[in-house]
Design a protein around this motif. Sequence first.
Motif: not given
Length: 131
Positions: A1-3, A107-117
């Motif tokens: 899972d990427d997240r 970490a969860a917020q940064l991961a979501e930020f990265v993956l949305a892009g």
Amino acid sequence: DDRQFFRSLVEERLAMLKGNAERLLFMLNEVMRDQELRRQWVREIIQPNLGKAERHVQSRISSGAFRPMDARVTARALAGMGIGFAVLAMIEGEDSPCRDIPDGELAAQLAEFVLAGVQAGQGSVPGRPGA
């Protein structure tokens, strides 16, 4: 899972930086001043880590999970974002708004930020079409 992958990666880096922030800044300064040290650092630290990131990104592109893009550029953009985020937090010190956010949540917020892009399809960034 990427997240989970990105979240774990960010959590690991945040934990490492918390205890070594001043050493990292000192090392970056030395690396920028000493050409031989810079070459050694690139060869032994930067290239292996970027290589792993490039391979991971390329495998996700190939599987269709990430949109088509240059994995070399993407790996460097992700690394640069992480380094920049860490340096900014170090400079802000106790005034950083990130100090009040638990590491797991940050970490969860940064991961979501990265993956949305980087994920294929519509992202989930608020204020962006498709959110």
